[in-house]
Design a protein around this motif. Structure first.
Motif, PDB file in Angstrom:
ATOM      1  N   VAL A   9       0.910  -1.228  -0.090  1.00  0.00           N
ATOM      2  CA  VAL A   9       0.065   0.024  -0.013  1.00  0.00           C
ATOM      3  C   VAL A   9       0.943   1.114   0.087  1.00  0.00           C
ATOM      4  CG1 VAL A   9      -1.859   1.258   1.165  1.00  0.00           C
ATOM      5  CG2 VAL A   9      -1.797  -1.228   1.307  1.00  0.00           C
ATOM      6  N   SER A  10       0.914   1.987  -1.133  1.00  0.00           N
ATOM      7  CA  SER A  10       1.794   3.181  -1.302  1.00  0.00           C
ATOM      8  C   SER A  10       1.202   4.255  -0.407  1.00  0.00           C
ATOM      9  CB  SER A  10       2.098   3.307  -2.886  1.00  0.00           C
ATOM     10  OG  SER A  10       2.646   2.347  -3.343  1.00  0.00           O
ATOM     11  N   LEU A  11       1.784   5.201   0.005  1.00  0.00           N
ATOM     12  CA  LEU A  11       1.349   6.280   0.959  1.00  0.00           C
ATOM     13  C   LEU A  11       1.660   7.686   0.407  1.00  0.00           C
ATOM     14  CD1 LEU A  11       1.856   4.581   4.473  1.00  0.00           C
ATOM     15  CD2 LEU A  11      -0.154   4.384   3.126  1.00  0.00           C
ATOM     16  N   SER A  45       8.248   4.052  12.705  1.00  0.00           N
ATOM     17  CA  SER A  45       8.052   3.923  11.303  1.00  0.00           C
ATOM     18  C   SER A  45       7.282   4.879  10.526  1.00  0.00           C
ATOM     19  CB  SER A  45       7.121   2.541  11.090  1.00  0.00           C
ATOM     20  OG  SER A  45       6.681   2.499   9.775  1.00  0.00           O
ATOM     21  N   TYR A  46       8.118   5.455   9.736  1.00  0.00           N
ATOM     22  CA  TYR A  46       7.763   6.592   8.865  1.00  0.00           C
ATOM     23  C   TYR A  46       6.617   6.404   7.920  1.00  0.00           C
ATOM     24  CZ  TYR A  46       7.821  10.824   6.041  1.00  0.00           C
ATOM     25  OH  TYR A  46       7.796  12.055   5.305  1.00  0.00           O
ATOM     26  N   ALA A  47       6.334   5.142   7.623  1.00  0.00           N
ATOM     27  CA  ALA A  47       5.170   4.876   6.886  1.00  0.00           C
ATOM     28  C   ALA A  47       4.056   4.743   7.946  1.00  0.00           C
ATOM     29  CB  ALA A  47       5.308   3.432   6.515  1.00  0.00           C
ATOM     30  N   PHE A  48       4.089   4.312   8.808  1.00  0.00           N
ATOM     31  CA  PHE A  48       2.935   4.283  10.043  1.00  0.00           C
ATOM     32  C   PHE A  48       2.667   5.627  10.438  1.00  0.00           C
ATOM     33  CE2 PHE A  48       1.381   3.510  14.398  1.00  0.00           C
ATOM     34  CZ  PHE A  48       0.274   2.560  13.922  1.00  0.00           C
ATOM     35  N   ASP A  49       3.548   6.429  10.477  1.00  0.00           N
ATOM     36  CA  ASP A  49       3.262   7.876  10.921  1.00  0.00           C
ATOM     37  C   ASP A  49       2.516   8.453  10.229  1.00  0.00           C
ATOM     38  OD1 ASP A  49       4.191  10.397  12.532  1.00  0.00           O
ATOM     39  OD2 ASP A  49       4.913  11.013  10.563  1.00  0.00           O
ATOM     40  N   LEU A  98      -1.377  -5.916   4.702  1.00  0.00           N
ATOM     41  CA  LEU A  98      -1.106  -4.784   4.036  1.00  0.00           C
ATOM     42  C   LEU A  98       0.385  -4.499   4.424  1.00  0.00           C
ATOM     43  CD1 LEU A  98      -4.125  -2.526   4.403  1.00  0.00           C
ATOM     44  CD2 LEU A  98      -3.854  -4.315   2.941  1.00  0.00           C
ATOM     45  N   PHE A  99       1.291  -4.224   3.569  1.00  0.00           N
ATOM     46  CA  PHE A  99       2.674  -3.581   3.740  1.00  0.00           C
ATOM     47  C   PHE A  99       2.399  -2.039   3.461  1.00  0.00           C
ATOM     48  CE2 PHE A  99       7.056  -2.702   3.100  1.00  0.00           C
ATOM     49  CZ  PHE A  99       7.654  -3.143   4.299  1.00  0.00           C
ATOM     50  N   LEU A 100       2.732  -1.404   4.377  1.00  0.00           N
ATOM     51  CA  LEU A 100       2.355   0.176   4.265  1.00  0.00           C
ATOM     52  C   LEU A 100       3.905   0.855   3.764  1.00  0.00           C
ATOM     53  CD1 LEU A 100       0.819   0.995   7.596  1.00  0.00           C
ATOM     54  CD2 LEU A 100      -0.043   0.190   5.545  1.00  0.00           C
ATOM     55  N   VAL A 101       3.963   1.627   2.617  1.00  0.00           N
ATOM     56  CA  VAL A 101       5.245   1.969   2.031  1.00  0.00           C
ATOM     57  C   VAL A 101       4.952   3.447   1.884  1.00  0.00           C
ATOM     58  CG1 VAL A 101       6.739   1.696   0.083  1.00  0.00           C
ATOM     59  CG2 VAL A 101       5.118  -0.102   0.845  1.00  0.00           C
ATOM     60  N   GLU A 102       5.964   4.216   2.351  1.00  0.00           N
ATOM     61  CA  GLU A 102       6.114   5.754   1.988  1.00  0.00           C
ATOM     62  C   GLU A 102       6.404   5.527   0.405  1.00  0.00           C
ATOM     63  OE1 GLU A 102      10.267   4.968   3.901  1.00  0.00           O
ATOM     64  OE2 GLU A 102       7.886   4.435   4.383  1.00  0.00           O
ATOM     65  N   GLY A 103       5.958   6.827   0.019  1.00  0.00           N
ATOM     66  CA  GLY A 103       6.327   6.828  -1.542  1.00  0.00           C
ATOM     67  C   GLY A 103       5.616   5.896  -2.374  1.00  0.00           C
ATOM     68  N   ASP A 104       6.137   5.298  -3.249  1.00  0.00           N
ATOM     69  CA  ASP A 104       5.683   4.208  -4.137  1.00  0.00           C
ATOM     70  C   ASP A 104       6.142   2.975  -3.941  1.00  0.00           C
ATOM     71  OD1 ASP A 104       4.007   3.443  -6.565  1.00  0.00           O
ATOM     72  OD2 ASP A 104       6.160   3.215  -7.209  1.00  0.00           O
ATOM     73  N   ALA A 105       5.298   1.922  -3.913  1.00  0.00           N
ATOM     74  CA  ALA A 105       5.897   0.711  -3.579  1.00  0.00           C
ATOM     75  C   ALA A 105       6.634  -0.039  -4.581  1.00  0.00           C
ATOM     76  CB  ALA A 105       4.843  -0.338  -3.109  1.00  0.00           C
TER      77      ALA A 105
END
Length: 261
Positions: A9-11, A45-49, A98-105
């Motif tokens: 999941v890209s964030l 985790s930056y993605a979780f933030d 779900l694997f959370l990803v900052e930017g694009d996965a």
């Protein structure tokens, strides 16, 4: 038996407003397990933030996966297998993870390593990737200038390749996107000054986050001796190259006669 799906999941790079509707729909589900990367047990985790700032409550089950900041291939391999061994039982139990990803996965992300390792352990596991906004796209918007126009060429490279590699790109590319600049920040500043490209460059750190930092031109020299985040990049507009010039021997402009054929 119904198996779960591993979903990247890209964030986006930091602004919760850049989370896509597709990603938001997955994050709104209550029947999934969230996982997200962290660099160490002491580093959040930056993605979780990002999802926390989006005010999206996590499901009952969510857990960090440790991916250490290292170039040691053996340590990286162990971390990928450890993460895969953590999520695989959930997937085999029919849970979507779900694997959370900052930017694009799909762009310099850990998700690709995790997905390949999981499927190496059980090829039945289905993998989905939800596209997201890249940090360099968001950075260009923040700076208010395009990455490329019309016939411009763009190179996206990890700065760790070194300034000698960048010199080889100057003849062919109108814009350089330098990713992961932290380890070479001093060398890059020297290189920009030597090539008289400083005024055409910008530095963006943690794009879209509350502590975002943007420096342009000579203002980047203040980075000397400073701590720089891993989540940093540079955009360099190459005025040493004739605007829109094509790579030699390739992509030649068509003549009117060719266009009429």
């Amino acid at each position: 038996m119904t198996l779960g799906r591993l979903i990247g999941v890209s964030l986006g790079p930091g602004d919760p407003g850049l989370i896509t509707r597709a990603a938001w729909a997955q994050l709104a589900r209550r029947d999934t397990v969230w996982t997200y990367p962290t660099r160490s047990t002491k580093t959040p985790s930056y993605a979780f933030d990002i999802v926390t700032r989006a005010e999206l409550p996590p499901p009952a089950e969510h857990l960090p996966l440790l991916f250490p900041m290292t170039h040691d291939e053996e340590k990286l391999l162990r971390s990928w297998h450890r993460a895969a061994d953590t999520v695989l039982p959930l997937l085999l139990a029919g849970r979507d993870v779900l694997f959370l990803v900052e930017g694009d996965a799909s762009t310099y992300a850990t998700f690709g390593h995790l997905a390949r390792t999981v499927r190496s352990k059980d090829e039945r596991i289905a993998v989905d990737t939800i596209a997201g906004v890249n940090a360099f796209n968001a950075a260009a918007a923040t700076l208010g200038r395009p990455l490329g126009e019309q016939d411009d060429t763009i190179a996206v490279v990890p700065a760790a390749y070194g300034v000698s590699a960048l010199d080889r790109l100057l003849g062919d590319f109108d814009t350089l996107v330098l990713m992961k600049v932290k380890p070479l920040i001093e060398d890059l500043l020297d290189w920009l000054q030597q090539r008289e490209l400083l005024d055409a460059a910008a530095f963006i750190e943690r794009c879209g986050a509350p502590d975002e930092r943007v420096l342009r031109g000579a203002g980047m020299l203040s980075l000397r001796g400073q701590k720089v985040s891993y989540l940093s990049l540079m955009l360099v507009h190459n005025h040493l190259r004739v605007r829109g010039e094509r790579i030699r021997g390739c992509l030649k402009k068509s003549s009117p006669e060719t266009l009429d054929d």
